[in-house]
Every structure is written in structure tokens, then in C-alpha cells.
Design a protein around this motif. Structure first.
Motif, PDB file in Angstrom:
ATOM      1  N   LEU A 130       0.813  -1.220   0.000  1.00 32.70           N
ATOM      2  CA  LEU A 130       0.000   0.000   0.000  1.00 32.70           C
ATOM      3  C   LEU A 130       0.845   1.269   0.000  1.00 32.70           C
ATOM      4  O   LEU A 130       0.413   2.312   0.489  1.00 32.70           O
ATOM      5  N   ASP A 131       2.047   1.193  -0.541  1.00 32.98           N
ATOM      6  CA  ASP A 131       2.930   2.361  -0.690  1.00 32.98           C
ATOM      7  C   ASP A 131       3.147   3.113   0.618  1.00 32.98           C
ATOM      8  O   ASP A 131       2.858   4.324   0.716  1.00 32.98           O
ATOM      9  N   PRO A 132       3.666   2.431   1.649  1.00 31.75           N
ATOM     10  CA  PRO A 132       3.930   3.117   2.915  1.00 31.75           C
ATOM     11  C   PRO A 132       5.103   4.077   2.787  1.00 31.75           C
ATOM     12  O   PRO A 132       5.893   3.996   1.831  1.00 31.75           O
ATOM     13  N   ASP A 133       5.239   4.973   3.770  1.00 31.51           N
ATOM     14  CA  ASP A 133       6.350   5.919   3.727  1.00 31.51           C
ATOM     15  C   ASP A 133       7.658   5.200   4.059  1.00 31.51           C
ATOM     16  O   ASP A 133       7.663   4.126   4.675  1.00 31.51           O
ATOM     17  N   PRO A 134       8.797   5.777   3.657  1.00 31.92           N
ATOM     18  CA  PRO A 134      10.085   5.109   3.850  1.00 31.92           C
ATOM     19  C   PRO A 134      10.404   4.765   5.303  1.00 31.92           C
ATOM     20  O   PRO A 134      11.052   3.742   5.565  1.00 31.92           O
ATOM     21  N   ASP A 135       9.959   5.588   6.241  1.00 28.81           N
ATOM     22  CA  ASP A 135      10.260   5.299   7.652  1.00 28.81           C
ATOM     23  C   ASP A 135       9.614   3.987   8.092  1.00 28.81           C
ATOM     24  O   ASP A 135      10.243   3.191   8.816  1.00 28.81           O
ATOM     25  N   LEU A 136       8.385   3.755   7.683  1.00 29.64           N
ATOM     26  CA  LEU A 136       7.717   2.510   8.038  1.00 29.64           C
ATOM     27  C   LEU A 136       8.391   1.326   7.350  1.00 29.64           C
ATOM     28  O   LEU A 136       8.575   0.259   7.955  1.00 29.64           O
ATOM     29  N   LEU A 142      13.968  -3.805   9.495  1.00 28.37           N
ATOM     30  CA  LEU A 142      14.734  -4.125  10.706  1.00 28.37           C
ATOM     31  C   LEU A 142      13.999  -5.083  11.631  1.00 28.37           C
ATOM     32  O   LEU A 142      14.629  -5.936  12.275  1.00 28.37           O
ATOM     33  N   THR A 143      12.686  -4.957  11.715  1.00 28.07           N
ATOM     34  CA  THR A 143      11.950  -5.706  12.740  1.00 28.07           C
ATOM     35  C   THR A 143      10.809  -6.547  12.168  1.00 28.07           C
ATOM     36  O   THR A 143       9.968  -7.027  12.934  1.00 28.07           O
ATOM     37  N   GLY A 144      10.746  -6.720  10.857  1.00 26.38           N
ATOM     38  CA  GLY A 144       9.694  -7.530  10.257  1.00 26.38           C
ATOM     39  C   GLY A 144       9.634  -8.912  10.871  1.00 26.38           C
ATOM     40  O   GLY A 144      10.625  -9.440  11.381  1.00 26.38           O
ATOM     41  N   SER A 151      13.367  -8.869   4.055  1.00 26.44           N
ATOM     42  CA  SER A 151      14.030  -8.773   2.752  1.00 26.44           C
ATOM     43  C   SER A 151      13.205  -7.948   1.764  1.00 26.44           C
ATOM     44  O   SER A 151      13.737  -7.087   1.059  1.00 26.44           O
ATOM     45  N   ALA A 152      11.896  -8.198   1.721  1.00 31.86           N
ATOM     46  CA  ALA A 152      11.030  -7.439   0.819  1.00 31.86           C
ATOM     47  C   ALA A 152      11.022  -5.957   1.189  1.00 31.86           C
ATOM     48  O   ALA A 152      11.026  -5.079   0.310  1.00 31.86           O
ATOM     49  N   ALA A 153      11.008  -5.674   2.485  1.00 33.13           N
ATOM     50  CA  ALA A 153      11.013  -4.278   2.928  1.00 33.13           C
ATOM     51  C   ALA A 153      12.316  -3.586   2.535  1.00 33.13           C
ATOM     52  O   ALA A 153      12.302  -2.428   2.094  1.00 33.13           O
ATOM     53  N   PHE A 154      13.429  -4.287   2.674  1.00 36.27           N
ATOM     54  CA  PHE A 154      14.705  -3.669   2.303  1.00 36.27           C
ATOM     55  C   PHE A 154      14.746  -3.368   0.810  1.00 36.27           C
ATOM     56  O   PHE A 154      15.196  -2.302   0.390  1.00 36.27           O
ATOM     57  N   THR A 159      14.500   1.266  -3.239  1.00 31.30           N
ATOM     58  CA  THR A 159      13.899   2.021  -4.333  1.00 31.30           C
ATOM     59  C   THR A 159      13.350   3.359  -3.852  1.00 31.30           C
ATOM     60  O   THR A 159      13.516   4.388  -4.511  1.00 31.30           O
ATOM     61  N   LEU A 160      12.708   3.338  -2.684  1.00 31.53           N
ATOM     62  CA  LEU A 160      12.078   4.556  -2.168  1.00 31.53           C
ATOM     63  C   LEU A 160      13.089   5.588  -1.692  1.00 31.53           C
ATOM     64  O   LEU A 160      12.944   6.787  -1.941  1.00 31.53           O
ATOM     65  N   ASP A 161      14.102   5.122  -0.961  1.00 32.14           N
ATOM     66  CA  ASP A 161      15.048   6.033  -0.315  1.00 32.14           C
ATOM     67  C   ASP A 161      16.400   5.324  -0.168  1.00 32.14           C
ATOM     68  O   ASP A 161      16.696   4.736   0.872  1.00 32.14           O
ATOM     69  N   PRO A 162      17.230   5.356  -1.208  1.00 29.95           N
ATOM     70  CA  PRO A 162      18.503   4.640  -1.163  1.00 29.95           C
ATOM     71  C   PRO A 162      19.396   5.022   0.017  1.00 29.95           C
ATOM     72  O   PRO A 162      20.091   4.167   0.580  1.00 29.95           O
TER      73      PRO A 162
END
Length: 282
Positions: A130-136, A142-144, A151-154, A159-162
């Protein structure tokens, strides 16, 4: 079932009557047919079922709305996120992700705080869709709740914020107990920034064996010949699996500087086919 293949909006009313049948199989078949027909009338009938059904029928209704891309029903589906029925929560998560309903993120985040372990990965994967912000996304890297989510979050964060991805990678490299570092190392070696690559190479000499093997594989697969000196520097003290990986890597990226170390390894163990293959590539 045939109406699901060949029916149109004129079939919806007849199928809607079957949603109240005493036979669960008939009700399910009718829902599937209505969903396949799709369109405004079909979606309206299915959406009415959100208030009129419970249990498996409600789960089926949510699934049908998602399948028919009934975005107007997304807001009503959000209420099921708060259910105590795991099957209903799971169905709602999948539907919101398929429908791309970003306005459901607050409810998902709230549900995540108290969700049982078996539901956490599904809620997290929905959030990532759902296109969350980079902080989330960074937090989830880190804590998934499992390796796949982290891995998917990283990957998404890269892409969002290198720059933020580089910062997260720095923490991952410094955390001895981080679970799933190998997947992230492999991805970062192929797709990360120059800064990420440099940090990984600096990590190589002191990394745990499994991480060393992943990094060496990344160097070889991406033909990163500029790191030949760092690979050669590990040769004098390397043994066993690490030594084999170093020689194989040098076979892919080595220059004349690698010939003698690889040749000596081959002479010491000429029956090791991997040494012969590496030597043949130089």
C-alpha cells in the motif's frame, strides 16, 4: 457455475437469490459467479453481503469483492481487520492489498500491534503493498516478523530512499543476531548503492562464514573484479568451504595476480574439480 462463465448483469438478480440458500456450496457458487460477472450491479450485491453475512460466508464475500476489483467496498472491508476471527482478518488483508486501499493503513497498523504471530506476516505484506512511507518500510526491514518480510522491505526501501537503505544496511551489518542478513547482502551486492557495496566489502573479512559465502557469490555473479585484492587477502588463512569459495570467485574475477594462488591450490588438490575449473578461467 455456467453463469459465472457466460452470465452478464441480467443474471445477477437470479444469482443474488441463491446467496440465501441453505446449502453453503450453493451460496459459494453464487458468490463466485457474481464476482466473475463483475460490474456495478454485481459489486453492489456482494457489498450488501458485508453486512448480511458472517463467518465463512463473509470471508467468501470479501474474497469475491477483491477478485472483482470492487474498490468502492474497500472502506467497508476495513472493519473486518478488527475481527477476532483470523480467517476473516486474513481475507480482509488480502483484499485491501489487492484493491490498493491505502486509506486502510491506520487500521492495519493498529491491528499489527496486537496481532498473533501467525497473522503478522500477512498484515506486514499488505502494508508493503500500500505504498507506505520510507520510515515505516525501514522499520519493517529491521523488525519484520520473518526473513521474507525484512528482505522485501529492504528491497522496497532501496527504491524509495537509497540513503535510508544504506543506513539500515549499516545497522544490519553491525547486528550479530540479525536473522536473514544473507538475503539482504545478496540483493545489495547486485542492486545497492556504491556506499552499500563498499560497506559490504569492508564487512567481508570479519563476517560469519555464511555471510562471507554470500558476499563472495555476489562478487562472482556480478563480476566485480575490482575486489580481487580483497578476495586474495583472505587466501592465506582460509580453509575448507571458504577456501573453495575464494578460489571459485577468483576464477570469475581474477587477473594475472590470481593465477599463482589458484594454481597452487590446484597442485595441492588436483582432484578438486572446482579448482581446475577456476584455473581454466584465468
Amino acid at each position: 457455475r455456467m453463469l459465472g462463465y457466460f452470465g452478464d448483469e441480467t443474471s445477477v438478480n437470479a444469482l443474488a437469490a441463491l446467496l440465501k440458500d441453505d446449502d453453503p456450496a450453493i451460496r459459494d457458487g453464487a458468490r463466485r459467479a457474481i464476482s466473475a460477472i463483475s460490474g456495478e450491479a454485481a459489486n453492489r450485491v456482494l457489498a450488501d453481503g458485508l453486512q448480511a453475512t458472517t463467518g465463512p460466508d463473509l470471508v467468501g464475500t470479501i474474497d469475491a469483492l477483491a477478485y472483482s476489483n470492487a474498490t468502492d467496498a474497500a472502506e467497508a472491508i476495513v472493519t473486518s481487520i478488527r475481527s477476532e476471527d483470523p480467517a476473516l482478518v486474513a481475507s480482509a488483508c488480502l483484499a485491501l492489498g489487492r484493491l490498493g486501499y491505502s486509506a486502510g493503513m491506520p487500521a492495519l497498523l493498529s491491528a499489527l500491534e496486537t496481532a498473533p504471530n501467525e497473522l503478522r506476516p500477512l498484515i506486514e505484506s499488505t502494508l508493503l503493498r500500500l505504498d507506505p512511507d520510507p520510515d515505516l518500510v525501514a522499520q519493517m526491514a529491521l523488525t519484520g516478523s520473518n526473513v521474507a518480510i525484512r528482505s522485501a522491505a529492504f528491497r522496497q526501501l532501496n527504491t524509495l530512499d537509497p540513503k535510508q537503505a544504506d543506513a539500515v544496511l549499516g545497522f544490519i551489518l553491525s547486528e550479530p543476531d540479525y536473522n536473514g542478513r544473507g538475503r539482504i547482502l545478496s540483493y545489495a551486492m547486485a542492486h545497492g548503492s556504491d556506499q552499500a557495496e563498499a560497506a559490504i566489502i569492508e564487512f567481508l573479512p570479519e563476517a560469519p562464514l555464511n555471510d562471507q559465502l554470500v558476499i563472495l557469490a555476489g562478487i562472482a555473479e556480478n563480476r566485480l573484479s575490482r575486489y580481487e585484492p580483497q578476495v586474495l587477502a583472505l587466501m592465506p588463512t582460509a580453509e575448507g568451504e571458504l577456501r573453495v569459495a575464494l578460489i571459485e570467485t577468483l576464477g570469475w574475477i581474477g587477473s594475472d595476480a590470481s593465477f599463482q594462488p589458484v594454481y597452487q591450490a590446484y597442485l595441492a588438490d588436483p582432484k578438486e574439480l572446482r579448482f581446475g575449473v577456476a584455473l581454466s578461467r584465468l
